[in-house]
Design an enzyme around this catalytic site. Structure first.
Site, PDB file in Angstrom:
ATOM      1  N   ASN A 216     -25.815   5.519   3.500  1.00  0.00           N
ATOM      2  CA  ASN A 216     -24.394   5.471   3.852  1.00  0.00           C
ATOM      3  C   ASN A 216     -23.960   4.022   4.024  1.00  0.00           C
ATOM      4  OD1 ASN A 216     -24.709   4.676   6.764  1.00  0.00           O
ATOM      5  ND2 ASN A 216     -25.873   6.588   6.774  1.00  0.00           N
ATOM      6  N   ASP A 285     -28.268  12.881   8.212  1.00  0.00           N
ATOM      7  CA  ASP A 285     -28.547  14.185   8.823  1.00  0.00           C
ATOM      8  C   ASP A 285     -29.564  14.982   8.013  1.00  0.00           C
ATOM      9  OD1 ASP A 285     -26.872  14.027  11.095  1.00  0.00           O
ATOM     10  OD2 ASP A 285     -25.118  14.286   9.803  1.00  0.00           O
ATOM     11  N   LYS A 295     -39.626   8.494 -11.320  1.00  0.00           N
ATOM     12  CA  LYS A 295     -38.179   8.558 -11.492  1.00  0.00           C
ATOM     13  C   LYS A 295     -37.791   9.831 -12.254  1.00  0.00           C
ATOM     14  CE  LYS A 295     -34.346   6.001 -13.436  1.00  0.00           C
ATOM     15  NZ  LYS A 295     -33.925   5.095 -14.493  1.00  0.00           N
ATOM     16  N   PRO A 314     -34.820  14.947  11.965  1.00  0.00           N
ATOM     17  CA  PRO A 314     -34.821  15.083  13.426  1.00  0.00           C
ATOM     18  C   PRO A 314     -33.659  14.301  14.028  1.00  0.00           C
ATOM     19  CG  PRO A 314     -36.571  13.595  12.696  1.00  0.00           C
ATOM     20  CD  PRO A 314     -35.954  14.182  11.459  1.00  0.00           C
ATOM     21  N   LYS A 348     -19.798  15.567  21.323  1.00  0.00           N
ATOM     22  CA  LYS A 348     -21.142  14.979  21.146  1.00  0.00           C
ATOM     23  C   LYS A 348     -21.782  14.655  22.488  1.00  0.00           C
ATOM     24  CE  LYS A 348     -20.746  13.561  16.543  1.00  0.00           C
ATOM     25  NZ  LYS A 348     -20.348  12.658  15.517  1.00  0.00           N
TER      26      LYS A 348
HETATM   27  N1  CTP Z   1     -28.146  10.404  15.768  1.00  0.00           N
HETATM   28  C1  CTP Z   1     -29.528  10.335  15.852  1.00  0.00           C
HETATM   29  N2  CTP Z   1     -30.295  11.055  14.970  1.00  0.00           N
HETATM   30  C2  CTP Z   1     -29.725  11.818  14.019  1.00  0.00           C
HETATM   31  C3  CTP Z   1     -28.310  11.884  13.938  1.00  0.00           C
HETATM   32  C4  CTP Z   1     -27.558  11.163  14.811  1.00  0.00           C
HETATM   33  O1  CTP Z   1     -30.053   9.618  16.712  1.00  0.00           O
HETATM   34  N3  CTP Z   1     -30.495  12.480  13.193  1.00  0.00           N
HETATM   35  C5  CTP Z   1     -27.357   9.673  16.743  1.00  0.00           C
HETATM   36  C6  CTP Z   1     -26.545   8.533  16.180  1.00  0.00           C
HETATM   37  O2  CTP Z   1     -27.263   7.313  16.214  1.00  0.00           O
HETATM   38  C7  CTP Z   1     -25.338   8.503  17.099  1.00  0.00           C
HETATM   39  C8  CTP Z   1     -25.154   9.956  17.495  1.00  0.00           C
HETATM   40  O3  CTP Z   1     -26.412  10.564  17.276  1.00  0.00           O
HETATM   41  O4  CTP Z   1     -25.609   7.797  18.275  1.00  0.00           O
HETATM   42  C9  CTP Z   1     -24.090  10.687  16.772  1.00  0.00           C
HETATM   43  O5  CTP Z   1     -24.318  10.595  15.405  1.00  0.00           O
HETATM   44  P1  CTP Z   1     -23.404  11.395  14.355  1.00  0.00           P
HETATM   45  O6  CTP Z   1     -24.022  11.301  13.020  1.00  0.00           O
HETATM   46  O7  CTP Z   1     -21.994  10.947  14.524  1.00  0.00           O
HETATM   47  O8  CTP Z   1     -23.513  12.815  14.946  1.00  0.00           O
HETATM   48  P2  CTP Z   1     -24.040  14.149  14.390  1.00  0.00           P
HETATM   49  O9  CTP Z   1     -24.699  14.828  15.533  1.00  0.00           O
HETATM   50  O10 CTP Z   1     -24.854  13.940  13.175  1.00  0.00           O
HETATM   51  O11 CTP Z   1     -22.696  14.905  14.078  1.00  0.00           O
HETATM   52  P3  CTP Z   1     -21.756  14.910  12.782  1.00  0.00           P
HETATM   53  O12 CTP Z   1     -22.508  14.189  11.695  1.00  0.00           O
HETATM   54  O13 CTP Z   1     -21.538  16.331  12.542  1.00  0.00           O
HETATM   55  O14 CTP Z   1     -20.509  14.215  13.210  1.00  0.00           O
END
Ligand code: CTP
Length: 412
Positions: A216, A285, A295, A314, A348
């Site tokens: 990303n 995620d 490849k 995780p 959150k």
């Molecule tokens: N985070 C984490 N590990 C993951 C996903 C997220 O530690 N696998 C942490 C990020 O570093 C951030 C917080 O969780 O501090 C929120 O991350 P975000 O991606 O915004 O939240 P999600 O729970 O993934 O929700 P969504 O993507 O649905 O907004």
């Protein structure tokens, strides 16, 4: 918004003692002035053999002092006046001989004299040593350094590397930008003195095959600013960084990772030995269910696109926040949202079980130097207005320190 004026309103006496590193003092003066400071240069006689008064006057925009017998200052007391006006005295370069003079409390030249005559509680003394590695390692130098430290001086560096004499080792003066940042850090309040802070930053990269992957746009800038601000505030900081091209903030221990699983593996065992965990990373995620060893080749135009099965990564923050209270660091989550910031950030806060979530509206802020934040906790929503990321990170560090001092979630 560009870089913050790190030293706005500060008046610095910059002392030069004799050494080849005087060549860096002109650049250092420029950096301090660019950062908003006024700089009064004081040179020893030996420094004048390495760089001219004219150069230092030109870059500082002020006449240079180099003699205690100069009749120009009112009452002829430069050694008193100069330190009374200064927010700090920075001696760069500080030669082995000059450090020896300080250790003995000698006052044979204006610069040593004004260091001795400074109001010790009000005017800090910082030294940037510069010398040959053997001189640096010599027991006499180390003994003198221990003495000047005990007398209240702060020693910046030295760095290590190739030296003007052709040898390689410890004793290089820090670079101008490093000294500027160290001085700015010195002035920061020590909200987190004695604390340990673990920070995640940047994106993760989830490989599909040896050349492709899922990632990303996170630049890591906010997380690196948080690590820097925490270190400036006196904490020992560990930064677990995804793939980004950013310099490691001074004094911060950095661990580079690629994938969410690697970030998890780096964070979890370390979390229990840290007081604070700040999860700024934009962790993917999901990851591909299996990475292809070779490849993936296109089987000709029009051939079927490969199907990419994904599995969930995780949740690092949630896992740290679920540690038993006695082992759990004080956790801060970040929420990058595209809309409805306050509501999503609050959701959150509850879902991850953390005492503070910091919301920001992305993707507009990705890669930028400025941002605005919304702090969401049990007491409500608290906006931090737009500013550069370092300024916001410093405010966030102060907010965390206040909450830890007054909060309930503080088993450690
Ligand atoms: N985070 C984490 N590990 C993951 C996903 C997220 O530690 N696998 C942490 C990020 O570093 C951030 C917080 O969780 O501090 C929120 O991350 P975000 O991606 O915004 O939240 P999600 O729970 O993934 O929700 P969504 O993507 O649905 O907004």
């Amino acid at each position: 918004m560009s870089n913050p004026p790190l030293l706005a309103g500060r008046h610095i006496v910059l002392g030069l003692s004799g050494g080849v590193a005087c060549y860096k003092a002109a650049e250092l003066t420029r950096e301090l002035v660019r950062a908003g400071a006024t700089v009064q240069v004081v040179m020893t006689e030996a420094a004048g053999h390495f760089i001219t008064r004219a150069t230092m006057q030109a870059v500082s925009g002020r006449p240079v002092f180099d003699s205690q017998w100069d009749p120009a200052p009112p009452a002829g007391m430069a050694h008193i006046d100069l330190s009374r006006e200064a927010d700090a005295i920075l001696v760069a370069p500080a030669s082995a001989d000059f450090i020896a003079q300080l250790a003995q409390g000698r006052a044979g030249e204006l610069l040593a004299l004004l260091c001795l005559a400074r109001p010790i509680e009000r005017c800090p003394l910082l030294l940037a040593p510069a010398m040959n590695r053997e001189m640096w390692a010599h027991p006499a130098t180390q003994r003198n350094l221990a003495q000047v430290r005990a007398d209240g001086a702060t020693v910046l560096g030295p760095g290590t590397g190739s030296q003007a004499c052709g040898e390689t080792g410890d004793g290089r003066m820090l670079e101008a930008a490093e000294l500027r940042d160290a001085l700015a850090a010195f002035f920061q309040p020590k909200h987190l003195a004695g604390r340990t802070v673990l920070v995640t930053a940047g994106p993760t990269f989830e490989p599909i095959d040896p050349v492709r992957g899922i990632t990303n746009h996170s630049s890591g800038k906010m997380g690196f600013a948080v690590a820097r601000a925490a270190a400036e505030a006196g904490a020992r900081v560990t930064l677990v960084a995804g793939p980004v091209h950013l310099p490691t903030p001074a004094g911060v221990v950095r661990i580079d990772v690629q994938t969410a699983q690697q970030m998890f593996d780096a964070v979890l065992p370390r979390a229990i030995s840290h007081d604070i965990f700040v999860a700024t990373a934009a962790v993917a995620d999901w990851r591909p269910a299996g990475t292809q060893a070779q490849k993936i080749k296109k089987q000709g135009a029009g051939s079927a696109a490969p199907q990419l099965a994904l599995v969930e990564n995780p949740d690092i923050l949630a896992a740290v926040a679920a540690l038993p209270l006695a082992q759990r660091p004080w956790c801060v989550g970040f929420a990058a949202e595209s809309e409805n910031l306050a509501a999503h950030a609050r959701a959150k806060l509850v879902r991850k079980g953390v005492p503070l979530v910091v919301g920001n509206l992305g993707p507009a802020t990705f890669g930028r130097d400025d941002n605005s934040l919304l702090l969401v906790d049990a007491t409500g929503d608290h906006p931090l207005p737009p500013a550069d990321k370092l300024t916001l990170a410093r405010q966030l560090v102060a907010e965390i320190a206040t909450r830890m001092a007054t909060g309930t979630e503080t088993a450690k």
